[in-house]
Design an enzyme around this catalytic site. Sequence first.
Site, mmCIF file in Angstrom:
data_model
loop_
_atom_site.group_PDB
_atom_site.id
_atom_site.type_symbol
_atom_site.label_atom_id
_atom_site.label_comp_id
_atom_site.label_asym_id
_atom_site.label_seq_id
_atom_site.Cartn_x
_atom_site.Cartn_y
_atom_site.Cartn_z
ATOM 1 N N LYS A 185 -0.633 8.497 5.167
ATOM 2 C CA LYS A 185 0.533 7.701 4.772
ATOM 3 C C LYS A 185 1.656 7.887 5.788
ATOM 4 O O LYS A 185 2.016 9.015 6.127
ATOM 5 C CB LYS A 185 1.021 8.157 3.393
ATOM 6 C CG LYS A 185 2.263 7.423 2.925
ATOM 7 C CD LYS A 185 2.587 7.743 1.479
ATOM 8 C CE LYS A 185 3.527 8.901 1.286
ATOM 9 N NZ LYS A 185 4.907 8.656 1.687
ATOM 10 N N ASP A 197 4.096 3.137 3.952
ATOM 11 C CA ASP A 197 4.935 3.348 2.762
ATOM 12 C C ASP A 197 6.387 3.032 3.095
ATOM 13 O O ASP A 197 7.209 3.925 3.247
ATOM 14 C CB ASP A 197 4.757 4.808 2.311
ATOM 15 C CG ASP A 197 5.593 5.166 1.100
ATOM 16 O OD1 ASP A 197 5.996 4.257 0.355
ATOM 17 O OD2 ASP A 197 5.830 6.370 0.892
ATOM 18 N N LYS A 207 8.165 0.617 1.239
ATOM 19 C CA LYS A 207 8.816 0.186 -0.015
ATOM 20 C C LYS A 207 9.777 -0.974 0.218
ATOM 21 O O LYS A 207 10.987 -0.870 -0.037
ATOM 22 C CB LYS A 207 9.565 1.357 -0.660
ATOM 23 C CG LYS A 207 8.698 2.562 -1.005
ATOM 24 C CD LYS A 207 9.490 3.628 -1.750
ATOM 25 C CE LYS A 207 8.670 4.833 -2.130
ATOM 26 N NZ LYS A 207 8.263 5.682 -0.986
ATOM 27 N N ASP A 209 13.721 -6.861 -0.784
ATOM 28 C CA ASP A 209 14.655 -7.812 -0.160
ATOM 29 C C ASP A 209 14.383 -9.178 -0.772
ATOM 30 O O ASP A 209 13.608 -9.270 -1.737
ATOM 31 C CB ASP A 209 14.429 -7.799 1.370
ATOM 32 C CG ASP A 209 15.700 -8.094 2.154
ATOM 33 O OD1 ASP A 209 16.386 -9.079 1.807
ATOM 34 O OD2 ASP A 209 16.009 -7.353 3.104
ATOM 35 N N THR A 217 10.663 8.303 -8.954
ATOM 36 C CA THR A 217 10.606 9.467 -9.854
ATOM 37 C C THR A 217 11.821 10.375 -9.683
ATOM 38 O O THR A 217 12.054 11.264 -10.493
ATOM 39 C CB THR A 217 9.314 10.285 -9.614
ATOM 40 O OG1 THR A 217 9.157 10.452 -8.214
ATOM 41 C CG2 THR A 217 8.114 9.605 -10.195
ATOM 42 N N ARG A 237 2.937 18.271 1.496
ATOM 43 C CA ARG A 237 3.120 19.661 1.918
ATOM 44 C C ARG A 237 1.976 20.615 1.622
ATOM 45 O O ARG A 237 1.708 21.491 2.475
ATOM 46 C CB ARG A 237 4.452 20.187 1.376
ATOM 47 C CG ARG A 237 5.639 19.591 2.130
ATOM 48 C CD ARG A 237 6.922 19.670 1.364
ATOM 49 N NE ARG A 237 6.910 18.764 0.232
ATOM 50 C CZ ARG A 237 7.966 18.552 -0.559
ATOM 51 N NH1 ARG A 237 9.098 19.192 -0.336
ATOM 52 N NH2 ARG A 237 7.884 17.697 -1.553
#
Length: 234
Positions: free
Chosen positions: A34, A61, A63, A66, A120, A211
């Site tokens: 990603k 990614d 997002k 618009d 989130t 991570r």
Amino acid sequence: MTTRSPVIVALDFPTAAQALELARQLSPQDCRLKIGKELFTQAGPALVEAVQDLGFDVFLDLKFHDIPNTVAAAVAAAARMGVWMVNVHASGGRKMMMAAKEALLPFEKPPLLIGVTILTSLSDDELFEIGYMAGAGTMVEHLAALANNCGLDGVVCSAQEAEVIRQSQGHAFKLITPGIRLPENEKDDQTRVLTPESAIAAGSDYLVIGRPITRSPNPKAALSQILARLSFIA
Ligand code: C5P
């Protein structure tokens, strides 16, 4: 290269050199990668190409959010790069999502078009502050249903939300879930985390993991350990 592995490794690095160093330690048979806003803003389409040249499918990614015309053009530009997955904010509305879907029709192998429901990071209090009075849980379900109705291929959601969305939106609708940790991992800044196997059991199709793999002293071994827990054989 297409793999059946459900793992998407988040290349959250500030430079192309660091991202490629990590990518070279992994195999496209074991995961997809990603590329998000920081890395893409820094390194651009050249990095997407470099990662694809190593054989990896790329989830871009960014997002997009618009007006319909702008998002449709951005999604088409992503498709021309040959990415495997791209995403837009479902709160951009029906016209925006349908324009994005339509922009992908001319492509022989279009990317999966995924919706972002509610970030989130947003608490119910913050949602009320911006005028979303229904609260996160209701909004996530509502936006997932809208995204499905507009022809999107799936949504990004927390593993906790996966079970409900899986039930209401059916089996073909893809669920992509971050916030994955092994019991021995640090939670970092994630609050609600699930193990890879419980996320899959909850109905996730793809697990976004950063991570626990990228900060591991041995990223390949960390990924193998996760795949072993999922009984994945390349
Ligand atoms: O390092 P970690 O496994 O927490 O990385 C998770 C990745 O998923 C990051 O790239 C993060 O931006 C992304 N993400 C998330 N939570 C969301 C949506 C995306 O953690 N709700």
